[in-house]
Write a protein that holds these residues in place. Structure first.
Motif, PDB file in Angstrom:
ATOM      1  N   SER A  21       0.569  -1.616  -0.149  1.00 24.02           N
ATOM      2  CA  SER A  21       0.046  -0.390  -0.042  1.00 24.02           C
ATOM      3  C   SER A  21       0.868   1.097  -0.040  1.00 24.02           C
ATOM      4  O   SER A  21       0.373   2.327  -0.924  1.00 24.02           O
ATOM      5  CB  SER A  21      -1.037  -0.045   1.255  1.00 24.02           C
ATOM      6  N   GLY A  22       2.018   1.417   1.166  1.00 23.89           N
ATOM      7  CA  GLY A  22       2.703   2.503   1.011  1.00 23.89           C
ATOM      8  C   GLY A  22       2.823   2.519   2.135  1.00 23.89           C
ATOM      9  O   GLY A  22       3.524   3.663   2.143  1.00 23.89           O
ATOM     10  N   LYS A  23       3.049   1.647   2.996  1.00 19.82           N
ATOM     11  CA  LYS A  23       2.978   2.212   4.288  1.00 19.82           C
ATOM     12  C   LYS A  23       4.778   3.168   5.007  1.00 19.82           C
ATOM     13  O   LYS A  23       4.537   3.838   5.627  1.00 19.82           O
ATOM     14  CB  LYS A  23       2.285   1.785   5.585  1.00 19.82           C
ATOM     15  N   THR A  24       5.381   2.105   4.576  1.00 23.17           N
ATOM     16  CA  THR A  24       6.608   2.004   4.795  1.00 23.17           C
ATOM     17  C   THR A  24       7.079   3.296   3.708  1.00 23.17           C
ATOM     18  O   THR A  24       7.960   3.937   4.708  1.00 23.17           O
ATOM     19  CB  THR A  24       7.673   0.340   4.063  1.00 23.17           C
ATOM     20  N   THR A  25       6.506   3.698   3.110  1.00 26.32           N
ATOM     21  CA  THR A  25       7.038   4.578   2.312  1.00 26.32           C
ATOM     22  C   THR A  25       7.033   6.445   2.829  1.00 26.32           C
ATOM     23  O   THR A  25       6.908   7.110   3.155  1.00 26.32           O
ATOM     24  CB  THR A  25       6.141   5.415   0.491  1.00 26.32           C
ATOM     25  N   VAL A 137      -2.877   3.878   4.903  1.00 29.18           N
ATOM     26  CA  VAL A 137      -2.349   3.959   4.097  1.00 29.18           C
ATOM     27  C   VAL A 137      -3.236   3.202   2.664  1.00 29.18           C
ATOM     28  O   VAL A 137      -3.655   1.405   3.276  1.00 29.18           O
ATOM     29  CB  VAL A 137      -0.970   3.931   3.453  1.00 29.18           C
ATOM     30  N   VAL A 138      -4.068   3.558   2.081  1.00 28.72           N
ATOM     31  CA  VAL A 138      -4.229   2.455   0.837  1.00 28.72           C
ATOM     32  C   VAL A 138      -4.644   2.685  -0.551  1.00 28.72           C
ATOM     33  O   VAL A 138      -4.165   3.825  -1.508  1.00 28.72           O
ATOM     34  CB  VAL A 138      -6.213   2.827   1.147  1.00 28.72           C
ATOM     35  N   SER A 139      -4.857   1.366  -1.193  1.00 25.70           N
ATOM     36  CA  SER A 139      -4.335   1.296  -3.091  1.00 25.70           C
ATOM     37  C   SER A 139      -4.632   0.468  -3.513  1.00 25.70           C
ATOM     38  O   SER A 139      -5.828  -0.692  -2.665  1.00 25.70           O
ATOM     39  CB  SER A 139      -2.076   1.168  -3.370  1.00 25.70           C
ATOM     40  N   ASN A 140      -5.441   0.662  -5.380  1.00 23.64           N
ATOM     41  CA  ASN A 140      -5.851   0.089  -5.470  1.00 23.64           C
ATOM     42  C   ASN A 140      -5.219  -1.842  -5.582  1.00 23.64           C
ATOM     43  O   ASN A 140      -3.452  -1.880  -5.537  1.00 23.64           O
ATOM     44  CB  ASN A 140      -6.085  -0.069  -7.187  1.00 23.64           C
ATOM     45  N   THR A 143      -2.612  -2.609  -8.249  1.00 25.43           N
ATOM     46  CA  THR A 143      -1.800  -0.844  -8.301  1.00 25.43           C
ATOM     47  C   THR A 143      -0.795  -1.844  -6.779  1.00 25.43           C
ATOM     48  O   THR A 143       1.405  -1.772  -7.967  1.00 25.43           O
ATOM     49  CB  THR A 143      -2.088  -0.317  -7.591  1.00 25.43           C
ATOM     50  N   ARG A 144      -0.778  -2.258  -6.003  1.00 23.78           N
ATOM     51  CA  ARG A 144      -0.212  -3.198  -5.003  1.00 23.78           C
ATOM     52  C   ARG A 144       0.280  -4.136  -5.268  1.00 23.78           C
ATOM     53  O   ARG A 144       1.746  -4.108  -4.760  1.00 23.78           O
ATOM     54  CB  ARG A 144      -0.933  -3.919  -3.268  1.00 23.78           C
ATOM     55  N   THR A 185       1.292   8.973  -7.677  1.00 26.20           N
ATOM     56  CA  THR A 185       2.846   8.932  -7.824  1.00 26.20           C
ATOM     57  C   THR A 185       3.564   9.346  -6.019  1.00 26.20           C
ATOM     58  O   THR A 185       2.384   9.397  -5.528  1.00 26.20           O
ATOM     59  CB  THR A 185       2.872  10.406  -8.894  1.00 26.20           C
ATOM     60  N   LEU A 186       4.401   9.361  -6.087  1.00 30.83           N
ATOM     61  CA  LEU A 186       5.152   9.159  -4.823  1.00 30.83           C
ATOM     62  C   LEU A 186       5.338  10.653  -4.337  1.00 30.83           C
ATOM     63  O   LEU A 186       5.159  11.027  -2.876  1.00 30.83           O
ATOM     64  CB  LEU A 186       6.657   8.805  -4.648  1.00 30.83           C
ATOM     65  N   GLU A 187       5.152  11.857  -5.553  1.00 31.48           N
ATOM     66  CA  GLU A 187       5.070  13.560  -5.195  1.00 31.48           C
ATOM     67  C   GLU A 187       3.565  13.337  -4.058  1.00 31.48           C
ATOM     68  O   GLU A 187       3.018  13.828  -3.487  1.00 31.48           O
ATOM     69  CB  GLU A 187       5.083  14.147  -6.396  1.00 31.48           C
ATOM     70  N   HIS A 188       2.662  13.001  -4.905  1.00 30.31           N
ATOM     71  CA  HIS A 188       1.460  13.330  -4.456  1.00 30.31           C
ATOM     72  C   HIS A 188       1.230  12.245  -3.290  1.00 30.31           C
ATOM     73  O   HIS A 188       0.354  12.769  -1.907  1.00 30.31           O
ATOM     74  CB  HIS A 188       0.296  12.260  -4.927  1.00 30.31           C
ATOM     75  N   LEU A 189       2.105  11.437  -2.610  1.00 33.26           N
ATOM     76  CA  LEU A 189       2.325  10.362  -1.134  1.00 33.26           C
ATOM     77  C   LEU A 189       3.074  11.332  -0.345  1.00 33.26           C
ATOM     78  O   LEU A 189       2.379  11.631   1.028  1.00 33.26           O
ATOM     79  CB  LEU A 189       2.545   9.480  -1.499  1.00 33.26           C
ATOM     80  N   TYR A 190       4.168  12.156  -1.230  1.00 31.28           N
ATOM     81  CA  TYR A 190       4.450  12.952   0.040  1.00 31.28           C
ATOM     82  C   TYR A 190       3.867  14.245   0.580  1.00 31.28           C
ATOM     83  O   TYR A 190       3.371  15.015   2.096  1.00 31.28           O
ATOM     84  CB  TYR A 190       5.600  13.395  -0.369  1.00 31.28           C
ATOM     85  N   GLU A 191       3.175  14.605  -0.570  1.00 32.40           N
ATOM     86  CA  GLU A 191       1.873  16.122  -0.386  1.00 32.40           C
ATOM     87  C   GLU A 191       0.843  15.438   1.089  1.00 32.40           C
ATOM     88  O   GLU A 191       0.927  16.168   2.121  1.00 32.40           O
ATOM     89  CB  GLU A 191       1.142  16.458  -1.306  1.00 32.40           C
ATOM     90  N   HIS A 192       0.110  14.269   0.776  1.00 34.10           N
ATOM     91  CA  HIS A 192      -0.791  13.174   1.850  1.00 34.10           C
ATOM     92  C   HIS A 192      -0.284  13.475   3.055  1.00 34.10           C
ATOM     93  O   HIS A 192      -0.987  14.334   3.947  1.00 34.10           O
ATOM     94  CB  HIS A 192      -1.089  12.882   1.281  1.00 34.10           C
TER      95      HIS A 192
END
Ligand code: ATP
Length: 205
Positions: A21-25, A137-140, A143-144, A185-192
């Protein structure tokens, strides 16, 4: 009681999300933004290899084969608890309290009014109950799967198996105070993540 022994009222924000999902990121971004982050899964691996009392309990419960040259024999332990709920519960009953105590000691050394505890099975394990807020953290699903295939060179079937072994996002969302969508994108994840820190500072800062 002297002041050093009074537990500090540091708030705990639980961070979780399914595999890939991206939780470590998010945890990494939070740390970059100055938030103290405790990675529970990583710390539990370290404790299992380093804490003599914990090692002794594991050997007592699962036999001396549980360690090989002083290091946890993950393959043996995984095979022992795999699909055996009773054995898995036994393992968790040993490991979870040890990690909990380690986390508490770590938390009380921090200077921040709030800290983050990242754990893959925060909700499944019941650890969420000792958190003041939960971030999910949630992703499709597709995608995961794609991310984990790229990261670990694992097969789609293996990733899907692991996804099916965890609670679904729909089951986890009711526990969450904040949901971070990570489908772009990772940029969006950083902004969130940046916005999340602002909100948590307002709430707990
Ligand atoms: P696991 O539970 O398997 O440890 P995780 O939830 O911690 O997974 P990450 O390790 O943060 O997930 O992310 C999985 C992979 O996907 C990593 O390689 C990460 O760099 C990548 N990734 C995460 N989010 C994005 C994104 N928005 N765009 C591109 N790649 C991403």
């Amino acid at each position: 009681m002297n002041n050093n022994t009074v537990p500090k009222d540091i708030k705990v924000v639980g961070l979780t999300g399914g595999i890939g999902s991206g939780k470590t990121t998010v945890a990494k971004y939070l740390a970059e933004l100055g938030v103290p982050v405790y990675m529970a899964d990583e710390e539990s691996k370290n404790l299992l290899n380093e804490d003599p009392a914990l090692k002794e309990q594991i050997i007592e419960a699962f036999g001396s084969e549980a360690y090989e040259n002083g290091q946890l024999n993950r393959k043996y332990l995984a095979a022992t608890v795999f699909k055996d709920t009773e054995q898995l519960e036994k393992l968790n009953a040993i490991v979870h309290p040890a990690v909990f105590t380690h986390f508490d000691l770590w938390k009380n050394r921090q200077k921040s009014p709030w800290v983050v505890k990242e754990a893959a099975i925060l909700i499944e394990s019941g650890s969420y109950k000792s958190c003041d807020a939960i971030v999910l953290v949630v992703s499709n699903k597709n995608t995961r799967i794609q991310r984990v295939i790229t990261r670990d060179q694992s097969s789609a079937e293996a990733v899907e198996d692991r996804i099916n072994n965890q609670l679904s996002d729909d089951d986890k969302i009711p526990y969450a105070d904040y949901v971070l969508l990570n489908n772009t994108t990772l940029e969006h994840l950083y902004e969130h993540t940046y916005e999340l820190v602002k909100q948590l500072n307002l709430r707990f800062g």
